[in-house]
Enzyme design. Structure first.
Site, PDB file in Angstrom:
ATOM      1  N   ARG A 126       0.798  -1.233   0.000  1.00  0.00           N
ATOM      2  CA  ARG A 126       0.000   0.000   0.000  1.00  0.00           C
ATOM      3  C   ARG A 126       0.824   1.274   0.000  1.00  0.00           C
ATOM      4  NH1 ARG A 126      -3.334  -0.810   5.216  1.00  0.00           N
ATOM      5  NH2 ARG A 126      -4.743   0.804   4.455  1.00  0.00           N
ATOM      6  N   GLN A 132      -1.515   3.284  -4.937  1.00  0.00           N
ATOM      7  CA  GLN A 132      -2.535   3.971  -4.129  1.00  0.00           C
ATOM      8  C   GLN A 132      -3.940   3.937  -4.720  1.00  0.00           C
ATOM      9  OE1 GLN A 132      -0.999   7.735  -2.684  1.00  0.00           O
ATOM     10  NE2 GLN A 132       0.592   6.608  -1.601  1.00  0.00           N
ATOM     11  N   ASP A 135      -5.807   0.804  -3.612  1.00  0.00           N
ATOM     12  CA  ASP A 135      -5.796   0.483  -2.184  1.00  0.00           C
ATOM     13  C   ASP A 135      -7.217   0.325  -1.616  1.00  0.00           C
ATOM     14  OD1 ASP A 135      -5.304   0.163   0.458  1.00  0.00           O
ATOM     15  OD2 ASP A 135      -4.079   1.969   0.708  1.00  0.00           O
ATOM     16  N   SER A 138      -7.687   0.711   2.249  1.00  0.00           N
ATOM     17  CA  SER A 138      -7.866   2.101   2.708  1.00  0.00           C
ATOM     18  C   SER A 138      -9.252   2.629   2.360  1.00  0.00           C
ATOM     19  CB  SER A 138      -6.814   3.021   2.084  1.00  0.00           C
ATOM     20  OG  SER A 138      -5.564   2.802   2.680  1.00  0.00           O
ATOM     21  N   TYR A 233       3.112   0.286   9.773  1.00  0.00           N
ATOM     22  CA  TYR A 233       2.146  -0.302  10.703  1.00  0.00           C
ATOM     23  C   TYR A 233       2.696  -0.284  12.124  1.00  0.00           C
ATOM     24  CZ  TYR A 233      -0.281  -2.061   6.599  1.00  0.00           C
ATOM     25  OH  TYR A 233      -0.965  -2.153   5.412  1.00  0.00           O
TER      26      TYR A 233
HETATM   27  P1  NAD Z   1      -4.286  -0.663  10.787  1.00  0.00           P
HETATM   28  O1  NAD Z   1      -5.716  -0.906  10.416  1.00  0.00           O
HETATM   29  O2  NAD Z   1      -3.307  -1.782  10.705  1.00  0.00           O
HETATM   30  O3  NAD Z   1      -4.253  -0.116  12.311  1.00  0.00           O
HETATM   31  C1  NAD Z   1      -5.001   1.003  12.701  1.00  0.00           C
HETATM   32  C2  NAD Z   1      -4.193   1.832  13.669  1.00  0.00           C
HETATM   33  O4  NAD Z   1      -4.063   1.149  14.922  1.00  0.00           O
HETATM   34  C3  NAD Z   1      -2.768   2.137  13.213  1.00  0.00           C
HETATM   35  O5  NAD Z   1      -2.596   3.527  13.080  1.00  0.00           O
HETATM   36  C4  NAD Z   1      -1.894   1.538  14.311  1.00  0.00           C
HETATM   37  O6  NAD Z   1      -0.718   2.289  14.575  1.00  0.00           O
HETATM   38  C5  NAD Z   1      -2.845   1.548  15.489  1.00  0.00           C
HETATM   39  N1  NAD Z   1      -2.485   0.670  16.606  1.00  0.00           N
HETATM   40  C6  NAD Z   1      -2.030  -0.619  16.560  1.00  0.00           C
HETATM   41  N2  NAD Z   1      -1.789  -1.084  17.800  1.00  0.00           N
HETATM   42  C7  NAD Z   1      -2.108  -0.080  18.666  1.00  0.00           C
HETATM   43  C8  NAD Z   1      -2.095   0.052  20.084  1.00  0.00           C
HETATM   44  N3  NAD Z   1      -1.682  -0.944  20.871  1.00  0.00           N
HETATM   45  N4  NAD Z   1      -2.477   1.230  20.613  1.00  0.00           N
HETATM   46  C9  NAD Z   1      -2.896   2.246  19.822  1.00  0.00           C
HETATM   47  N5  NAD Z   1      -2.938   2.186  18.468  1.00  0.00           N
HETATM   48  C10 NAD Z   1      -2.555   1.038  17.903  1.00  0.00           C
HETATM   49  O7  NAD Z   1      -3.695   0.572  10.014  1.00  0.00           O
HETATM   50  P2  NAD Z   1      -4.101   1.184   8.602  1.00  0.00           P
HETATM   51  O8  NAD Z   1      -5.196   2.146   8.797  1.00  0.00           O
HETATM   52  O9  NAD Z   1      -4.299   0.087   7.639  1.00  0.00           O
HETATM   53  O10 NAD Z   1      -2.817   2.021   8.235  1.00  0.00           O
HETATM   54  C11 NAD Z   1      -1.574   1.815   8.841  1.00  0.00           C
HETATM   55  C12 NAD Z   1      -0.543   2.741   8.269  1.00  0.00           C
HETATM   56  O11 NAD Z   1      -0.350   2.542   6.911  1.00  0.00           O
HETATM   57  C13 NAD Z   1      -0.844   4.200   8.442  1.00  0.00           C
HETATM   58  O12 NAD Z   1       0.363   4.830   8.721  1.00  0.00           O
HETATM   59  C14 NAD Z   1      -1.304   4.621   7.119  1.00  0.00           C
HETATM   60  O13 NAD Z   1      -1.138   6.006   6.906  1.00  0.00           O
HETATM   61  C15 NAD Z   1      -0.366   3.814   6.292  1.00  0.00           C
HETATM   62  N6  NAD Z   1      -0.853   3.713   4.937  1.00  0.00           N
HETATM   63  C16 NAD Z   1      -0.108   4.311   3.994  1.00  0.00           C
HETATM   64  C17 NAD Z   1      -0.525   4.271   2.711  1.00  0.00           C
HETATM   65  C18 NAD Z   1       0.275   4.944   1.682  1.00  0.00           C
HETATM   66  O14 NAD Z   1       1.385   5.346   1.911  1.00  0.00           O
HETATM   67  N7  NAD Z   1      -0.276   5.074   0.547  1.00  0.00           N
HETATM   68  C19 NAD Z   1      -1.677   3.618   2.352  1.00  0.00           C
HETATM   69  C20 NAD Z   1      -2.410   2.987   3.342  1.00  0.00           C
HETATM   70  C21 NAD Z   1      -1.976   3.046   4.654  1.00  0.00           C
END
Ligand code: NAD
Length: 383
Positions: A126, A132, A135, A138, A233
């Protein structure tokens, strides 16, 4: 002969999304599209408010399932399909969806046994800029984060915004979002738009800037350091860190009226952020929506998917189920764009082509040539 893609009707209980929407069909078939023919199983879009006629007008052909499986080179779906769909497919056919391969071992085995090329959007790398538009995790998480706030607002017996009226002043709801990935950030934005006062916490401190740019307050815990893991992550916290986190969060949680939890660690059970004791310490009428609730558990001790409980002290705990399916038109529109972008990526010179040297293709490929090729599964010993 152009490549033919078939859009199958979802069969999972409660699933109202569809993998393709009429407005996106021209991107597949039209003069500026990718040059494929589109078949849609009759009724596939009905639950998402897209009638068969709308697909026909957009340039697709409505067929029954038998014809779809007979004629399509690639079958598009949203969630993991039922056995009968897999059983009806023929060797070499492509199946593209959010297949959740890590939690669907039987499905993966059946795809390999049937010599299907199974492609799952869950495995997309991702963070690659060119991935993107594909994705789907997302786009669907974003819908879930939005809907979680509406679910909370509906269950809450008071207003979200501050209201000053002749009949008195209502203070704004205090909302806490735990986990500020894609779903959490969308929840923050939605709660702010409804006028709530919003705070948020994530174990990855680098999310502070995004949280603050949405007008929310970032809560920093002193007892737990950074939980940033690989690929953007979070990592799984140690038991001591988890306990410290739960203890320090307890006071913050009890001060809020609404808590929306979204914390996930890839490939692991969701961390428990809200213990039963903390639920017991919240004010009567408070609402928790646990987006991480799954058969493995959720972020709230004892919560389960699609389960609502009201604790003795009057706190409602809602384990969210498939929330994107409850906003089906918007979720399907975004998903259709994601899957179209991936399909375009899997084509070369008007034909489907699986390039095993390509990073995106390697990430999404689950089975190919009769083998399980997804690295996380291919290395597992046979049971
Ligand atoms: P996810 O669904 O895996 O997790 C959701 C959130 O839970 C995350 O922010 C994680 O840090 C948090 N988390 C996990 N354990 C925790 C705890 N014990 N206490 C508190 N918070 C906790 O995450 P997601 O929404 O799929 O995205 C994860 C990352 O990937 C983000 O940084 C997002 O910006 C990034 N991302 C980037 C792109 C890109 O660059 N294009 C695309 C998609 C996601």
């Amino acid at each position: 002969m152009p490549v033919t893609v078939g859009v199958a009707k979802e069969t999972a209980p409660g699933e109202r999304r569809v993998a393709m929407v009429p407005e996106v069909v021209p991107r597949l078939t039209g003069p500026s599209g990718i040059g494929v023919e589109v078949l849609v199983e009759s009724g596939a879009g009905t639950a998402a408010q897209f009638a068969d006629g709308a697909y026909t007008e957009a340039g697709a052909r409505i067929v029954d399932r038998t014809q779809l499986l007979a004629d399509a080179d690639a079958v598009l779906i949203v969630g993991p399909p039922d056995e009968s769909l897999i059983g009806g497919m023929r060797p070499g056919q492509l199946l593209i969806g959010l297949l959740r391969p890590l939690s669907s071992p039987d499905l993966v085995k059946a795809c390999a046994a049937g010599d299907l090329t199974a492609v799952s959007l869950d495995g997309l790398p991702r963070t690659l800029p060119r991935a993107q538009t594909m994705d789907a995790l997302s786009s669907q998480a974003s819908v879930a984060g939005y809907k979680a706030v509406l679910v909370a607002a509906t269950a809450y017996g008071r207003y979200f915004p501050m209201l000053i009226t002749a009949a008195g002043t209502a203070r704004p709801a205090m909302v806490l979002v735990l986990g500020t990935g894609v779903a959490g950030l969308q929840a923050i934005g939605t709660a702010r738009r409804l006028g709530a006062s919003v705070s948020a916490y994530d174990v990855r401190p680098q999310t502070r800037g995004e949280v603050e740019s949405l007008g929310a307050t970032f809560i920093e815990l002193t007892s737990v350091g950074s939980g940033a893991g690989e690929g953007g992550y979070a990592r799984e916290l140690t038991e001591d860190e988890q306990r410290a986190q739960q203890e320090e969060l307890a006071g913050h949680i009890a001060r809020h009226d609404i808590v929306i939890t979204t914390a996930q660690v890839p490939g692991r059970k969701p961390p428990v952020l809200v213990t039963a004791d903390v639920v017991g310490a919240m004010k009567a009428g408070s609402v928790i929506v646990d987006l991480a609730a799954s058969p493995l558990g959720g972020n709230v001790e004892g919560s389960g998917a699609e389960q609502t409980t009201i604790a003795e002290n009057g706190v409602t705990v809602i384990g969210a189920g498939n929330l994107p399916a409850t906003v089906p038109a918007a979720a399907s529109s975004a998903y259709a764009r994601n899957i179209t972008a991936l399909l375009a990526h899997l084509m070369q010179d008007g034909a489907l082509a699986i390039d095993l040297d390509d990073e995106i293709t390697r990430g999404v490929l689950v089975t190919h040539g009769g083998q399980v090729v997804l690295p996380a599964l291919a290395d597992r010993p046979e049971e």
